[in-house]
Structures are given as C-alpha cells and as structure tokens.
Design a protein around this motif. Sequence first.
Motif, PDB file in Angstrom:
ATOM      1  N   VAL A 123      34.807  57.926  28.592  1.00 56.16           N
ATOM      2  CA  VAL A 123      35.887  57.118  28.014  1.00 56.16           C
ATOM      3  C   VAL A 123      36.542  56.280  29.113  1.00 56.16           C
ATOM      4  CG1 VAL A 123      38.178  57.228  26.932  1.00 56.16           C
ATOM      5  CG2 VAL A 123      36.317  58.658  26.068  1.00 56.16           C
ATOM      6  N   ILE A 124      36.805  56.895  30.242  1.00 52.30           N
ATOM      7  CA  ILE A 124      37.446  56.183  31.356  1.00 52.30           C
ATOM      8  C   ILE A 124      36.547  55.048  31.853  1.00 52.30           C
ATOM      9  CG2 ILE A 124      38.209  56.414  33.769  1.00 52.30           C
ATOM     10  CD1 ILE A 124      39.152  59.313  32.917  1.00 52.30           C
ATOM     11  N   ILE A 125      35.265  55.312  32.008  1.00 52.48           N
ATOM     12  CA  ILE A 125      34.323  54.281  32.465  1.00 52.48           C
ATOM     13  C   ILE A 125      34.253  53.148  31.454  1.00 52.48           C
ATOM     14  CG2 ILE A 125      31.854  53.808  32.862  1.00 52.48           C
ATOM     15  CD1 ILE A 125      31.740  56.671  34.119  1.00 52.48           C
ATOM     16  N   THR A 126      34.133  53.485  30.173  1.00 49.07           N
ATOM     17  CA  THR A 126      34.024  52.458  29.132  1.00 49.07           C
ATOM     18  C   THR A 126      35.257  51.569  29.114  1.00 49.07           C
ATOM     19  OG1 THR A 126      32.679  53.953  27.794  1.00 49.07           O
ATOM     20  CG2 THR A 126      33.664  52.071  26.666  1.00 49.07           C
ATOM     21  N   TRP A 127      36.423  52.187  29.074  1.00 47.43           N
ATOM     22  CA  TRP A 127      37.658  51.402  29.040  1.00 47.43           C
ATOM     23  C   TRP A 127      37.852  50.601  30.331  1.00 47.43           C
ATOM     24  CZ3 TRP A 127      40.958  49.787  25.475  1.00 47.43           C
ATOM     25  CH2 TRP A 127      40.980  50.418  24.229  1.00 47.43           C
ATOM     26  N   SER A 128      37.608  51.211  31.482  1.00 46.31           N
ATOM     27  CA  SER A 128      37.830  50.528  32.767  1.00 46.31           C
ATOM     28  C   SER A 128      36.970  49.277  32.896  1.00 46.31           C
ATOM     29  CB  SER A 128      37.542  51.467  33.936  1.00 46.31           C
ATOM     30  OG  SER A 128      38.406  52.567  33.903  1.00 46.31           O
ATOM     31  N   PHE A 129      35.679  49.428  32.622  1.00 46.42           N
ATOM     32  CA  PHE A 129      34.796  48.279  32.772  1.00 46.42           C
ATOM     33  C   PHE A 129      34.972  47.282  31.625  1.00 46.42           C
ATOM     34  CE2 PHE A 129      32.958  51.083  35.884  1.00 46.42           C
ATOM     35  CZ  PHE A 129      32.657  50.203  36.909  1.00 46.42           C
ATOM     36  N   GLY A 130      35.370  47.758  30.454  1.00 46.88           N
ATOM     37  CA  GLY A 130      35.671  46.839  29.354  1.00 46.88           C
ATOM     38  C   GLY A 130      36.874  45.979  29.664  1.00 46.88           C
ATOM     39  N   VAL A 131      37.945  46.579  30.176  1.00 51.17           N
ATOM     40  CA  VAL A 131      39.136  45.814  30.557  1.00 51.17           C
ATOM     41  C   VAL A 131      38.801  44.853  31.697  1.00 51.17           C
ATOM     42  CG1 VAL A 131      41.444  46.014  31.588  1.00 51.17           C
ATOM     43  CG2 VAL A 131      40.781  47.519  29.693  1.00 51.17           C
ATOM     44  N   THR A 132      37.967  45.298  32.628  1.00 47.18           N
ATOM     45  CA  THR A 132      37.545  44.415  33.727  1.00 47.18           C
ATOM     46  C   THR A 132      36.814  43.192  33.176  1.00 47.18           C
ATOM     47  OG1 THR A 132      37.367  46.284  35.242  1.00 47.18           O
ATOM     48  CG2 THR A 132      36.158  44.287  35.842  1.00 47.18           C
ATOM     49  N   MET A 133      35.919  43.414  32.209  1.00 43.79           N
ATOM     50  CA  MET A 133      35.203  42.275  31.603  1.00 43.79           C
ATOM     51  C   MET A 133      36.175  41.337  30.896  1.00 43.79           C
ATOM     52  SD  MET A 133      31.512  43.621  30.227  1.00 43.79           S
ATOM     53  CE  MET A 133      32.183  44.656  28.955  1.00 43.79           C
ATOM     54  N   LEU A 134      37.186  41.894  30.236  1.00 44.75           N
ATOM     55  CA  LEU A 134      38.176  41.046  29.563  1.00 44.75           C
ATOM     56  C   LEU A 134      38.988  40.224  30.568  1.00 44.75           C
ATOM     57  CD1 LEU A 134      39.519  43.303  26.673  1.00 44.75           C
ATOM     58  CD2 LEU A 134      38.113  41.252  26.495  1.00 44.75           C
ATOM     59  N   CYS A 135      39.250  40.816  31.725  1.00 43.62           N
ATOM     60  CA  CYS A 135      39.958  40.069  32.779  1.00 43.62           C
ATOM     61  C   CYS A 135      39.082  38.928  33.314  1.00 43.62           C
ATOM     62  CB  CYS A 135      40.372  41.003  33.913  1.00 43.62           C
ATOM     63  SG  CYS A 135      41.684  42.143  33.448  1.00 43.62           S
ATOM     64  N   LEU A 136      37.777  39.164  33.368  1.00 44.71           N
ATOM     65  CA  LEU A 136      36.852  38.135  33.843  1.00 44.71           C
ATOM     66  C   LEU A 136      36.555  37.076  32.777  1.00 44.71           C
ATOM     67  CD1 LEU A 136      34.332  40.424  35.777  1.00 44.71           C
ATOM     68  CD2 LEU A 136      36.091  38.921  36.764  1.00 44.71           C
ATOM     69  N   GLN A 137      36.692  37.454  31.518  1.00 40.55           N
ATOM     70  CA  GLN A 137      36.443  36.549  30.386  1.00 40.55           C
ATOM     71  C   GLN A 137      37.660  36.550  29.453  1.00 40.55           C
ATOM     72  OE1 GLN A 137      33.795  34.609  29.731  1.00 40.55           O
ATOM     73  NE2 GLN A 137      32.637  35.252  31.505  1.00 40.55           N
ATOM     74  N   PRO A 138      38.821  36.053  29.899  1.00 36.73           N
ATOM     75  CA  PRO A 138      40.031  36.135  29.060  1.00 36.73           C
ATOM     76  C   PRO A 138      39.916  35.341  27.751  1.00 36.73           C
ATOM     77  CG  PRO A 138      40.426  34.800  31.021  1.00 36.73           C
ATOM     78  CD  PRO A 138      39.083  35.414  31.192  1.00 36.73           C
ATOM     79  N   ILE A 139      38.991  34.426  27.667  1.00 37.35           N
ATOM     80  CA  ILE A 139      38.794  33.655  26.442  1.00 37.35           C
ATOM     81  C   ILE A 139      38.434  34.569  25.266  1.00 37.35           C
ATOM     82  CG2 ILE A 139      36.343  33.142  26.837  1.00 37.35           C
ATOM     83  CD1 ILE A 139      38.610  30.453  25.585  1.00 37.35           C
ATOM     84  N   TRP A 140      37.785  35.688  25.553  1.00 37.26           N
ATOM     85  CA  TRP A 140      37.398  36.627  24.489  1.00 37.26           C
ATOM     86  C   TRP A 140      38.620  37.143  23.726  1.00 37.26           C
ATOM     87  CZ3 TRP A 140      33.380  40.063  27.505  1.00 37.26           C
ATOM     88  CH2 TRP A 140      32.178  39.362  27.620  1.00 37.26           C
ATOM     89  N   MET A 141      39.757  37.254  24.407  1.00 37.47           N
ATOM     90  CA  MET A 141      40.959  37.772  23.750  1.00 37.47           C
ATOM     91  C   MET A 141      41.501  36.804  22.702  1.00 37.47           C
ATOM     92  SD  MET A 141      41.460  40.820  24.543  1.00 37.47           S
ATOM     93  CE  MET A 141      43.027  41.045  23.752  1.00 37.47           C
ATOM     94  N   GLU A 142      41.020  35.589  22.696  1.00 38.32           N
ATOM     95  CA  GLU A 142      41.440  34.595  21.701  1.00 38.32           C
ATOM     96  C   GLU A 142      40.508  34.594  20.488  1.00 38.32           C
ATOM     97  OE1 GLU A 142      41.700  30.838  23.715  1.00 38.32           O
ATOM     98  OE2 GLU A 142      42.891  31.698  25.346  1.00 38.32           O
ATOM     99  N   GLN A 143      39.477  35.404  20.521  1.00 45.61           N
ATOM    100  CA  GLN A 143      38.466  35.383  19.464  1.00 45.61           C
ATOM    101  C   GLN A 143      38.627  36.591  18.544  1.00 45.61           C
ATOM    102  OE1 GLN A 143      34.841  35.039  21.734  1.00 45.61           O
ATOM    103  NE2 GLN A 143      35.312  32.939  22.353  1.00 45.61           N
ATOM    104  N   GLY A 144      38.458  36.343  17.253  1.00 45.05           N
ATOM    105  CA  GLY A 144      38.661  37.376  16.241  1.00 45.05           C
ATOM    106  C   GLY A 144      37.752  38.578  16.389  1.00 45.05           C
ATOM    107  N   TRP A 145      36.505  38.337  16.780  1.00 44.01           N
ATOM    108  CA  TRP A 145      35.569  39.451  16.905  1.00 44.01           C
ATOM    109  C   TRP A 145      36.057  40.476  17.914  1.00 44.01           C
ATOM    110  CZ3 TRP A 145      33.097  40.808  21.409  1.00 44.01           C
ATOM    111  CH2 TRP A 145      33.115  39.868  22.451  1.00 44.01           C
ATOM    112  N   MET A 146      36.703  40.001  18.987  1.00 45.43           N
ATOM    113  CA  MET A 146      37.196  40.920  20.018  1.00 45.43           C
ATOM    114  C   MET A 146      38.357  41.750  19.482  1.00 45.43           C
ATOM    115  SD  MET A 146      36.943  42.408  22.875  1.00 45.43           S
ATOM    116  CE  MET A 146      35.708  41.487  23.741  1.00 45.43           C
ATOM    117  N   HIS A 147      39.198  41.154  18.649  1.00 44.22           N
ATOM    118  CA  HIS A 147      40.316  41.910  18.078  1.00 44.22           C
ATOM    119  C   HIS A 147      39.794  43.043  17.190  1.00 44.22           C
ATOM    120  CE1 HIS A 147      43.274  38.296  18.586  1.00 44.22           C
ATOM    121  NE2 HIS A 147      42.624  38.611  19.687  1.00 44.22           N
TER     122      HIS A 147
END
Length: 165
Positions: free
Chosen positions: A57-81
């Motif tokens: 869980v820690i690995i999944t969340w940590s690297f997922g948040v890291t990817m979101l920081c590298l690709q902040p545009i994803w946070m504007e897309q409905g699929w990511m929500h």
Amino acid sequence: MHLIGMVSWMAGLFYLVRIMVYHAMSLQKTDPTSSEMAKQYSMMEWKAYKIIIQPAVIITWSFGVTMLCLQPIWMEQGWMHVKLTLLILLTGYTHYLKGQIKKLEIGKDVFSHLIYRILNEVPTVIMVGIIFLAVFKERINFAFLLLGLAAFTFLIGWGIKKANK
C-alpha cells in the motif's frame, strides 16, 4: 514501482481473504485441533497484512503520488478522479480487513466463510475498474465502465453461488 506495489497489494489481499475463509471455517468446527488451527490462521493473517499488504500500500501510494506530481495535468482529468475514488475505496477495504482479522482472532462477530468468499472478490472488481481507467484514460466511457463493472460483479456473484451448491 507503482505497478509492482499494486500487484503486490492485490496478491496480498487475495491471499489474506483466502486465509480468512479457512479461519472462519475452522471456528465453526468443534474438534480439538480447530483452536490450534485458528491460532495458526491468525498468525498467517497478520503476517500477510503486515509483511505483504502494508508495504505494498505504501509503495503504491508513494509512487502514484510521485507520478501525479510529475504529471499534474492528470489531476484535471475525470478518469483520474474516478481512479483515485476507487483507490480510496480499496484503501478503506484494506483497513476494514484489518478489523476483520481482529474479530476472527477473538472469534467474535465473525462472518460465515461464504461472506469471506464474497469479500475476496471486492478487490477484483475495484482492480478491473482501476486498470481500465489507467489504460484508456480520457477515452473511457464512464457509463460503459459502470455497466461493465456491474455485469462483471453479477457474473462473479453467480459464479460464487454456483460454486457453493
């Protein structure tokens, strides 16, 4: 690393709930070995939770948040929500299972083994939704995704019912 964490998380959940099925079955027995078996199952459940699931869980969340920081545009897309909503549900389900381990350990308010078999399919449905969202991203049709997940859930339920006859 995000995918490795996710696969480990799923494997841990499937393994944990399978142990819970056997644990619940052992609590229904009255022979002298059932108490020892229940203790063994509790130990196996805690090891699966603490050694496999928690780090995953820690690995999944940590690297997922890291990817979101590298690709902040994803946070504007409905699929990511929707994906994050499913991920939060899966995280809640994981913590719910921790409570179930505690209940099984003391033998109080324990579900039948059939309920644990049903609970074993919850992460499957969530995982399928997350994978489709991650693969198809903004091209996904949310109505078809929900209908597909509903049909998939129905088929799983039908399979469980057939297997338990």
